[in-house]
Scaffold this motif. Structure first.
Motif, short mmCIF file in Angstrom:
data_model
loop_
_atom_site.label_atom_id
_atom_site.label_comp_id
_atom_site.label_asym_id
_atom_site.label_seq_id
_atom_site.Cartn_x
_atom_site.Cartn_y
_atom_site.Cartn_z
N THR A 67 0.94 -1.19 -0.06
CA THR A 67 -0.27 -0.02 0.07
C THR A 67 0.76 1.13 -0.06
O THR A 67 1.96 1.31 0.82
CB THR A 67 -0.97 -0.04 1.19
OG1 THR A 67 -1.95 -1.23 0.99
CG2 THR A 67 -1.77 1.38 1.34
N LYS A 68 0.53 2.38 -0.85
CA LYS A 68 1.24 3.41 -0.92
C LYS A 68 0.93 4.39 0.26
O LYS A 68 -0.17 4.42 0.54
CB LYS A 68 0.70 4.13 -2.18
CG LYS A 68 2.13 4.71 -3.19
CD LYS A 68 1.33 5.26 -4.34
CE LYS A 68 2.67 5.44 -5.30
NZ LYS A 68 2.05 5.66 -6.66
N ALA A 69 2.02 4.82 0.89
CA ALA A 69 1.72 5.89 1.68
C ALA A 69 1.41 7.36 1.02
O ALA A 69 2.17 7.61 0.24
CB ALA A 69 3.05 6.29 2.77
N LYS A 70 0.41 7.72 1.67
CA LYS A 70 0.03 9.06 1.02
C LYS A 70 0.93 10.42 1.81
O LYS A 70 1.54 10.87 1.43
CB LYS A 70 -1.44 9.22 1.05
CG LYS A 70 -2.42 8.33 0.38
CD LYS A 70 -1.95 8.04 -1.05
CE LYS A 70 -2.38 9.37 -1.96
NZ LYS A 70 -2.10 9.18 -3.32
N ARG A 71 0.23 10.65 2.97
CA ARG A 71 0.83 11.69 4.02
C ARG A 71 2.25 11.45 4.40
O ARG A 71 3.07 12.39 4.03
CB ARG A 71 -0.05 11.81 5.21
CG ARG A 71 -1.40 11.98 5.13
CD ARG A 71 -1.99 12.02 6.28
NE ARG A 71 -3.41 11.74 6.25
CZ ARG A 71 -4.29 12.51 6.83
NH1 ARG A 71 -3.99 13.21 7.91
NH2 ARG A 71 -5.64 12.51 6.74
N GLU A 319 -3.04 6.85 7.67
CA GLU A 319 -3.14 6.49 6.40
C GLU A 319 -4.00 5.23 6.23
O GLU A 319 -4.24 4.64 5.22
CB GLU A 319 -1.66 5.87 6.29
CG GLU A 319 -0.44 6.58 6.28
CD GLU A 319 -0.02 7.43 5.07
OE1 GLU A 319 -1.06 7.16 4.12
OE2 GLU A 319 0.69 8.31 5.11
N GLU B 56 -4.91 4.75 -6.20
CA GLU B 56 -3.73 5.18 -5.19
C GLU B 56 -4.29 5.31 -3.59
O GLU B 56 -3.40 5.13 -3.01
CB GLU B 56 -3.33 6.82 -5.55
CG GLU B 56 -2.68 6.86 -6.85
CD GLU B 56 -1.05 6.88 -6.58
OE1 GLU B 56 -0.89 7.95 -6.08
OE2 GLU B 56 -0.23 6.29 -7.17
N TYR B 57 -5.41 5.38 -3.54
CA TYR B 57 -6.21 5.34 -2.54
C TYR B 57 -6.60 3.98 -1.73
O TYR B 57 -7.15 4.06 -0.67
CB TYR B 57 -7.24 6.37 -2.13
CG TYR B 57 -6.76 7.90 -2.27
CD1 TYR B 57 -6.30 8.48 -1.20
CD2 TYR B 57 -6.68 8.60 -3.35
CE1 TYR B 57 -5.89 9.81 -1.24
CE2 TYR B 57 -6.16 10.01 -3.41
CZ TYR B 57 -5.69 10.39 -2.24
OH TYR B 57 -5.38 11.79 -2.44
N SER B 58 -6.52 3.05 -2.55
CA SER B 58 -6.93 1.61 -2.29
C SER B 58 -5.65 1.21 -0.93
O SER B 58 -4.83 1.34 -0.88
CB SER B 58 -6.88 0.70 -3.35
OG SER B 58 -6.82 -0.53 -2.79
N LEU B 59 -6.74 0.41 -0.24
CA LEU B 59 -5.91 -0.18 1.09
C LEU B 59 -5.83 -1.42 0.69
O LEU B 59 -5.26 -2.45 1.61
CB LEU B 59 -6.53 0.03 2.38
CG LEU B 59 -6.56 1.37 2.99
CD1 LEU B 59 -7.35 1.68 4.07
CD2 LEU B 59 -5.17 1.79 3.17
N ALA B 127 -11.32 4.51 8.90
CA ALA B 127 -10.06 4.24 8.50
C ALA B 127 -9.98 5.11 6.97
O ALA B 127 -9.09 5.60 6.51
CB ALA B 127 -10.05 2.60 8.35
N ALA B 130 -9.95 8.85 6.95
CA ALA B 130 -8.46 9.25 7.11
C ALA B 130 -7.66 8.97 6.06
O ALA B 130 -6.85 9.98 5.57
CB ALA B 130 -7.88 8.36 8.22
N ARG B 131 -7.73 7.96 5.30
CA ARG B 131 -7.05 7.70 4.15
C ARG B 131 -7.32 8.82 2.99
O ARG B 131 -6.24 9.22 2.24
CB ARG B 131 -7.36 6.15 3.47
CG ARG B 131 -6.60 5.65 2.18
CD ARG B 131 -5.56 5.46 2.53
NE ARG B 131 -4.63 4.94 1.27
CZ ARG B 131 -3.48 4.81 1.10
NH1 ARG B 131 -2.54 5.03 2.26
NH2 ARG B 131 -2.83 4.45 0.05
#
Lengths: 381, 381
Positions: A67-71, A319, B56-59, B127, B130-131
């Protein structure tokens, strides 16, 4: 062939050897191969395992999201990814090792297995023991919390609270296991390590990391991930090895201490104390082996405080990832390495998230909660 | 176009409608398409969604294992599989619906989201809120346990304990959400349902089930799974629909009662009480819609007792799967249906495991634990 990670002494595979006479851990040779196709990592990398795996018994371990870290990518100035091992069947990375370890036990003809653990590994071995229909012994510390016992109970394993020196139990269980016909799949069993290397295969299927950050306790996970990347390199599937970062909690950091002091061997860490219980091992059985790998491969070792760990746990939740304190150590370490300039901006970093936050709710503070009557909800939003 | 599941009235997609004026839930048209390739179910079935998803936002929601039952297949005389939804990012199926629901909220221009839940859905929305960096409101019942609050706290959502009739809150939140600019992704939101249909796509990628057994509370999950199979059929990707089995707890079974009495509408279930809290909804907002689907598609509805649920939970643990009581209802129902001869031997059955056992440890009895001193361990094994 099993080979000692220290003195190089060799042991035939048909014997149930787990450690060398010299006291150090054994490991399998490096496998070379070509990946195939398949839904499961075990299918795609079958050439990297010494026996055929019975996927009828798989619970779907492995193949976890990257999973890509955003912040945190922005904030820390790196390209950060999380390998989310909390999405394994018992919600920790241990399942990969347990699945391979049980195959080893069955290959040797054992019909009983066991482990020494009060946490993630206990649940994992209990679950897979049930799955494979094997009599399963879980040796837990006498101070185990009731909550932890509840996560083991449903699987039907034989749970034994052992009074006495819990550290000794690792060696004692291997010795008694040989006598009693119980294969103890302890933390750094050579085949457990073979399970963990699948994490590296999956990472390499998606990206080529510059750094892999690994919460490190017994050393089994660290050894597995390193072995995975070494095999990928040997097989010419990757060009370069990443830099491996072992992370420990300051309150129990025998490995970092020995590494920083340039020692050849770890020493027992007295009076260990950290909120990251899952990596609180004062005398890790693969400690010296990890030390050797860190030196040979120019790795890094970082210790982080409980405050830094709890802060990182909150940052990870922002995240969208709720993980146990031990899993948060990687982000705390990364922050430190960035501040010290030891990891350069833009580097590709993978942080291993080892286990679910649901496993250790004691560490979590209740947040702010407002209260209102349903009639007043409008003003409350 | 959103269409009422009851009266057929249509609403344009650009408006934030969630329920019909007639009171019944809305849903999107059936999508037809051809699957593509990709690591994620969202990539492979992108033609079945009304908007592009930002992965990109998928967990890593979805793509959960379909695990073969070993003992229970033999014992119950069927080919039984578990769809293990406990391996989603917040350890329940809710994540699929939350991910799609948030896309809907963003498409409409909302920057605040919310939900009404004290369990799986609360954690999921917290969750993903927040993501995606959205202000997130979680309305919980005033009787929520401290443990549950702890699983929400780290994500940083605004948690509000609401005193009053918790059942009313579903409707009240939708009404207030429109006024306050908060998109409430409640249990049977039309786009949440779109998320759940991905479960059917994944099942169909692996097997062609004769029966799909679904723990049913609000009705959102049931509707999603049915819609998924209907779309597969319309797209000529499967030949036959499975029989859908809705399962409820006897202590809260408004749907089964209405179904067995041949009623057109569900009635509020008074004094609900069951250990399967996750499906304890006395007046499910998609209850009538599920009732219509059960009749139209010749489905089954089964209610099981708390004792049967707890027995099934233990049986599932012996397969290596530790799940919350609500998830065990499917096996309890299957046993009943087999005993009554309503499911024939050899049938291919998929039971949906909705959430992790770690979420509700209160339901678990501590098992038998032996104690011994380390010196006596030999006699103890």
């Amino acid at each position: 062939m099993l080979k000692c990670t220290s003195c190089g002494k060799e042991y035939p595979l048909r014997k149930p050897c787990q450690r060398c006479e010299c006291g150090e851990p054994l490991e399998l040779e490096l496998f070379k191969g070509v990946p195939g196709i398949g839904r499961s990592i075990w299918e795609r990398f079958s050439q990297f395992y010494p026996f055929e795996l019975d996927l009828e018994y798989s619970l779907g371990e492995g193949d976890t999201p990257l999973t890509k870290a955003k912040r945190l990518s922005k904030e820390l100035g790196v390209r950060l990814y999380f390998k989310n091992e909390t999405l394994n069947p018992t919600w920790s990375f241990k399942d990969r090792g347990t699945f391979i370890g049980i195959h080893r036990a069955l290959e040797l003809g054992f019909d009983k297995i066991g482990t020494v653990s009060t946490g993630n590994m206990a649940a994992s071995v209990a679950a897979y023991g049930a799955r494979f229909g094997l009599e399963t012994f879980i040796l837990v510390s006498s101070s185990i919390a009731e909550e932890k016992l509840k996560t083991l109970a449903p699987y039907g394993a034989r749970v034994i609270k052992v009074h006495g020196n819990y550290g000794e139990l690792y060696y004692k269980s291997l010795e008694l296991g040989q006598k009693k016909g119980i294969y103890f799949i302890n933390s750094d069993d050579p085949f457990r390590v073979e399970g963990y290397k699948s994490i590296s295969f999956e990472i390499a299927e998606e990206i080529a990391p510059d750094y892999v950050v690994i919460p490190t306790s017994s050393g089994g996970l660290f050894r597995g991930i390193v072995k995975g990347f070494l095999e990928l390199k040997e097989s010419e599937l990757i060009d370069n090895l990443p830099t491996f970062v072992a992370v420990q909690a300051k309150g129990c950091s025998p490995l970092c201490r020995a590494f920083n002091e340039g020692k050849q061997k770890i020493e027992r860490f007295e009076n260990p104390h950290t909120i990251a219980h899952a990596i609180e091992n004062p005398y890790p059985p693969s400690g010296n082996a990890v030390l050797r790998l860190l030196k040979e491969l120019k790795g890094l070792c970082v210790a982080v405080s409980d405050d830094e760990i709890l802060k990182a746990q909150r940052e990870l939740a922002r995240e969208g990832l709720f993980i146990q304190p031990a899993s948060a150590t990687g982000i705390a370490a990364l922050r430190k390495l960035r501040e010290e300039g030891k990891i350069k901006a833009g580097a590709r970093v993978v942080s291993i998230l080892t286990g679910s936050g649901l496993k250790f709710l004691d560490a979590v503070k209740e947040g702010k909660v407002r209260e209102c009557r349903i009639e007043e909800l409008g003003e409350c939003l």
